[in-house]
Design an enzyme around this catalytic site. Structure first.
Site, PDB file in Angstrom:
ATOM      1  N   HIS A  97      -0.251  41.540   4.135  1.00  7.66           N
ATOM      2  CA  HIS A  97       0.148  40.141   4.332  1.00  7.66           C
ATOM      3  C   HIS A  97       1.211  40.132   5.425  1.00  7.66           C
ATOM      4  CE1 HIS A  97       1.680  36.150   3.521  1.00  7.66           C
ATOM      5  NE2 HIS A  97       0.725  35.953   2.626  1.00  7.66           N
ATOM      6  N   ARG A 104       3.999  28.701   6.322  1.00 13.33           N
ATOM      7  CA  ARG A 104       3.377  28.388   7.617  1.00 13.33           C
ATOM      8  C   ARG A 104       2.421  27.199   7.478  1.00 13.33           C
ATOM      9  NH1 ARG A 104       0.427  33.197   8.508  1.00 13.33           N
ATOM     10  NH2 ARG A 104       1.206  33.941   6.513  1.00 13.33           N
TER      11      ARG A 104
END
Ligand code: FAD
Length: 649
Positions: free
Chosen positions: A250, A270
């Site tokens: 990740h 995000r």
């Protein structure tokens, strides 16, 4: 001969995360007496850590969404290596699984007009993740747990026994799935973590729902449970593992302070507008959009920013590329000397949203940074870097039934199963995977068990129990055995071995891979296997974490060898497998699945020479993608992924 308690059930589910609980509910509802076994407390499985949401094409926020778009995004994210039938079933069935959760009491965040809200995530064309703030996994487990209790109350009302048809054995670990001479499942061998007592559950169907493998790596977002047990149990029972080279790093884990390195910073940061910057303050992701995604991502910051309010007329910002792309970009920036002070990059929401919105939409992230790093994310940027997060590889299963290949009666669902996500999983697609394939595994496990009448089932033999007991007790006799077999050699400390294993995998089979390093990793793994045979523990069987770890080492070493061998074999870069010496995707590799199998089977594994590799690789050709599904893509796009034979077939 060991005297060990035996119980008889129809279906045993190993794991009480999202996949295990959904499987257990379905098996019980289809008439199977079902036992659930889990290492941790009931309700504490790794799934509770899931933050961002469940991907399902409900079209609540953008009506353009539907299963076909979700299917396309999933295949693109997995670089077309996905078991396409799984991706199809997943995209079609995920909305029903989310609505079903709501009927069982889940409380999702809402849109202004009262529908289940859906948020943006990397690689998803539309806002698609149903969520509960950034604590979605907790709500999912709470709801499934509540459903289990409701079923137990029904059973109590009928029979006076809450556990007549559905029983949870918490804080118990399975060390072996036992099969008969005919290769069929007969049951499982387990120990109670608290007392150290052994017991056997006999059942014709076993569902593996044990989650992932992250604890083989030093920097990981995964919990202590992720020691690859289900992967190893499947191998030892004779089932192959599929495409184990694909491990997801990740892009955004915490990098500071060292004690919390690897803890996840959810992608929702995000998805909700957070941006990545390097030490020059540059939004560097615009420099890292690969050709296959060029048409779908914004070319300027202005366009990317406009997309949040007007997604129909703008392209999404490249911070929302699939995870493998973002992780590699961060890695490259740090390597080029443009990283943050503690070896990551900056992830900023503070300049993008008002403080109260950040606290409301990302409450866990706010507290995580405040408490663990003394950083106020409403006022300053976070420092983030890649962390081992998810394994795409797993037990090779039949797409429709979740049956493990080659072992009748064995099923697998959730993170332990391979195929669904191809070479890279999109965020949010795991929670939906757990529900879709957990349900299917439970259904088919119950049907399989029903074919075998309860009063005429083959049982586990005493010899099998003795062998499994001896294997589990070996760490207590390691000292004496080591001194008699290899005088002058001391037993090994399981914690030291674990640390060395994690360092090896992190450094040599991590986010960027090289041939020589992977060969070195395989040599180190062979040495660790030899030493792990001498892993010794002191004390007794009552809650003894050193003993538990010594047993887990067998699983982590098996899984690590699978990852290293498959990664060395696949001479291309694709999704979660990046080779510096073989950059770029090679279309001919799309026709290749790598299967890992055990060299020696069953009890032979314990006797085999640990210095020799325990895993052999086989190549397998995936089934051609069905024409109506291929027709969902433009030919120009398919040319980027499919091999010549597939395009002209
Ligand atoms: P788990 O939930 O891990 O359950 C495994 C179960 O197996 C546990 O009960 C464990 O005790 C048991 N078990 C294991 N070995 C044994 C054994 N030998 N004997 C007995 N029991 C055993 N995915 C998304 O889709 N959306 C997200 O927002 C998201 N956020 C995430 C955030 C974090 C921090 C992390 C780490 C992951 C996230 N993921 C997310 C991924 C997702 O959470 C996992 O892939 C998923 O929860 C795995 O579920 P599972 O049911 O397969 O396994």
């Amino acid at each position: 001969m060991s005297v060990v308690e035996r119980q008889q059930w129809d279906v045993v589910v190993i794991g009480a995360g999202g996949a295990g609980l959904r499987a257990a509910i379905e098996a019980r509802e289809n008439g199977a007496r079902t036992a659930v076994i889990c290492k941790s407390l009931f309700g504490k499985a790794h799934t509770v850590m899931a933050e961002g949401g469940i991907a399902a094409a409900m079209g609540n926020v953008n009506s353009g969404d539907n299963w076909q778009v979700h299917f396309r995004d999933t295949m693109r994210g997995g670089k077309f290596l996905n078991q396409w039938r799984m991706a199809e079933l997943h995209a079609k069935e995920a909305p029903d699984r989310v609505w079903e959760l709501e009927t069982w009491g889940a409380l999702f965040d809402r849109t202004k007009d009262g529908r289940i809200s859906q948020r943006n995530f990397g690689g998803h064309e539309y806002p698609r993740l149903a969520h509960v703030g950034d604590r979605t996994g907790l709500e999912l487990i709470r709801t499934l747990q509540q459903k289990v209790v409701a079923l137990q109350q029904e059973d109590h009302a009928e029979s006076g026994d809450h556990e007549a048809n559905l029983k949870v054995f918490q804080e118990c670990t399975v060390t072996r799935v036992l099969t008969g001479d005919d290769g069929r499942v007969r049951g499982v061998f387990c120990y109670e973590r608290e007392s150290g007592r052994f017991f056997v559950i006999e059942a014709p169907s076993v569902v593996l729902a044990t989650g992932g493998i992250g604890k083989s790596f030093k920097v990981t977002s995964n919990s202590w449970e992720y020691t690859g047990d289900g992967h190893a149990l499947a191998l030892l029972a004779g089932a192959p593992l599929l495409n184990m080279e694909f491990v997801q790093f990740h892009p955004t884990g915490m990098v500071w302070p060292p004690s919390v390195k690897g803890i996840l910073v959810t992608e929702s940061v995000r998805g909700d507008g957070g941006v990545l910057r390097n030490s020059d303050g540059k939004r560097f992701m615009f420099d890292y959009v690969p050709d296959v995604f060029k048409e779908k991502y914004a070319e300027s910051e202005d366009e990317g920013d406009r997309w949040y309010d007007d997604p129909d007329h703008n392209r999404r910002p490249p911070e929302l590329l699939p995870r493998d792309e973002v992780a590699r970009a961060i890695n490259a920036e740090v390597k080029a000397g443009r990283g943050s002070p503690h070896g990551g990059v900056f992830l900023d929401v503070s300049t993008r949203m008002p403080a109260d919105v950040i606290r409301r939409r990302l409450p866990s992230m706010y507290h995580q940074f405040k408490e663990l790093a003394d950083v106020d994310i409403t006022a300053e940027a976070m420092e983030v870097g890649p962390t081992c997060h998810y394994v795409m590889g797993g037990v090779a299963v039949d797409s429709d039934s979740a049956a493990a290949r080659g072992v009748p009666g064995l099923f697998a669902a959730g993170e332990v199963a391979g195929g669904m996500h191809g070479s890279n999983r999109l965020g949010g697609n795991s929670l939906s995977d757990l529900l879709v394939f957990g349900r299917r595994a439970g259904l088919h496990a119950a049907r399989y068990a029903a074919e075998s009448p309860a009063d005429d089932r083959p049982t586990v033999t005493d010899e099998q129990i003795d062998t499994a007991s001896a294997e589990a007790l070996r760490p207590f006799s390691a000292e004496a055995e080591t001194r008699s077999e290899e005088p002058g050699t001391a037993p090994e400390n399981p914690y030291t071995l674990h640390q060395e294993l994690q360092q090896t995998m992190n450094d040599l089979v991590g986010i960027i891979r090289r041939e020589g390093e992977m060969e070195e990793a395989l040599r180190k793994l062979a040495d660790l296997r030899v030493r792990a045979r001498r892993a010794g523990v002191e004390g007794h069987r009552q809650f003894n974490p050193g003993w538990h770890l010594a047993l887990d080492l067998r699983n982590m070493l098996l899984v690590s060898e699978c990852i290293a061998r498959a990664a060395l074999e696949r001479t291309e870069s694709r999704g979660g497998h990046t080779r510096e010496d073989r950059p770029g995707m090679d279309r001919s590799w799309r026709r290749v699945n790598l299967l890992c199998r055990l060299r020696e089977s069953g009890a032979g594994v314990a006797a085999a020479d640990p210095a020799r590799g325990q895993i052999r690789l086989e190549r397998d050709t995936p089934e051609p993608i069905r024409p109506d599904l291929l027709a969902l893509f433009e030919k120009e796009e398919l040319v980027k992924y499919l091999s010549e034979e597939e395009l002209f077939d």
